[in-house]
Scaffold this motif. Structure first.
Motif, PDB file in Angstrom:
ATOM      1  N   ARG A  62      58.476  68.180  12.155  1.00  0.00           N
ATOM      2  CA  ARG A  62      57.136  68.769  12.137  1.00  0.00           C
ATOM      3  C   ARG A  62      56.669  69.060  13.562  1.00  0.00           C
ATOM      4  NH1 ARG A  62      53.410  64.813  10.218  1.00  0.00           N
ATOM      5  NH2 ARG A  62      53.122  64.382  12.404  1.00  0.00           N
ATOM      6  N   ASN A  63      56.883  68.110  14.467  1.00  0.00           N
ATOM      7  CA  ASN A  63      56.498  68.324  15.863  1.00  0.00           C
ATOM      8  C   ASN A  63      57.292  69.464  16.491  1.00  0.00           C
ATOM      9  OD1 ASN A  63      54.660  66.243  15.721  1.00  0.00           O
ATOM     10  ND2 ASN A  63      56.058  64.729  16.580  1.00  0.00           N
ATOM     11  N   ASN A  66      55.908  72.767  15.287  1.00  0.00           N
ATOM     12  CA  ASN A  66      54.645  73.037  15.987  1.00  0.00           C
ATOM     13  C   ASN A  66      54.902  73.512  17.413  1.00  0.00           C
ATOM     14  OD1 ASN A  66      53.061  72.390  13.788  1.00  0.00           O
ATOM     15  ND2 ASN A  66      52.826  70.256  14.404  1.00  0.00           N
ATOM     16  N   TYR A  69      55.994  77.134  17.324  1.00  0.00           N
ATOM     17  CA  TYR A  69      54.867  78.043  17.096  1.00  0.00           C
ATOM     18  C   TYR A  69      54.048  78.219  18.375  1.00  0.00           C
ATOM     19  CZ  TYR A  69      55.337  78.643  12.079  1.00  0.00           C
ATOM     20  OH  TYR A  69      55.775  78.984  10.842  1.00  0.00           O
ATOM     21  N   ARG A  70      53.782  77.125  19.061  1.00  0.00           N
ATOM     22  CA  ARG A  70      53.022  77.226  20.309  1.00  0.00           C
ATOM     23  C   ARG A  70      53.774  78.081  21.330  1.00  0.00           C
ATOM     24  NH1 ARG A  70      51.267  71.952  18.942  1.00  0.00           N
ATOM     25  NH2 ARG A  70      53.066  70.972  19.908  1.00  0.00           N
TER      26      ARG A  70
END
Length: 170
Positions: A62-63, A66, A69-70
């Motif tokens: 999950r990290n 993320n 995406y960033r």
């Protein structure tokens, strides 16, 4: 010591399904999963204290998604256009409508349950709210198994009748 081959084979499909909830980009998900396992492998000495490797994998994935995406947002630096803003507004409207429909349905079900007999209300509460098994309900209500089944059937039928009368589909 962690057996990486077994860990990978046991969890890769579930990790992909988990990651699919966050992104539809299959190639990016595969890369993120690969990155998680590479990180786990390269840091195997410092991660020996990981008590629950499965949980570690899901949180790390999950990290990593993320982070990806960033990173992609910084790379693109594109201005939000009208179509994206319109899509976001439509999605918010859709979610709001779904929430209102759920609230209306919940209120209708509560109203219908209020019309049931006390025993029917009790069995519906025990089975659906408290999620009890029929055997538990037998002991709680002091009736035999077939009586519980019959009472549940009559209760559900009565709820359907009330829903049909008010034109609300349950």
């Amino acid at each position: 010591m962690i057996d990486f081959t077994t860990l990978y084979n046991e969890h890769v499909d579930n990790l992909f399904a988990f990651g699919s909830r966050f992104s539809s980009n299959r190639e990016m998900l595969k890369d993120c999963i690969q990155d998680v396992f590479v990180k786990l492998f390269t840091r195997s000495n410092s991660l020996a204290e990981v008590g629950n490797p499965e949980s570690y994998l899901y949180v790390s994935l999950r990290n990593r998604i993320n982070d990806e995406y960033r990173r992609s947002m910084r790379i693109t630096d594109e201005e939000p256009d009208d179509s994206k803003m319109r899509d976001m507004a439509e999605a918010e409207d859709y979610q709001r409508e779904r929430q209102e429909a759920r609230q209306a349905m919940t209120a209708a079900i509560e109203q219908f349950c209020g019309k049931l007999s006390p025993r029917q209300q009790q069995i519906i509460t025990l089975y659906y709210v408290e999620q009890r098994k029929y055997d538990d309900i037998c002991r709680i209500m002091g009736i035999n198994y077939q009586s519980v089944r019959n009472l549940m059937h009559r209760s559900i039928c009565r709820l359907r009748e009330y829903a049909a009368q008010s034109a609300v589909a349950i």
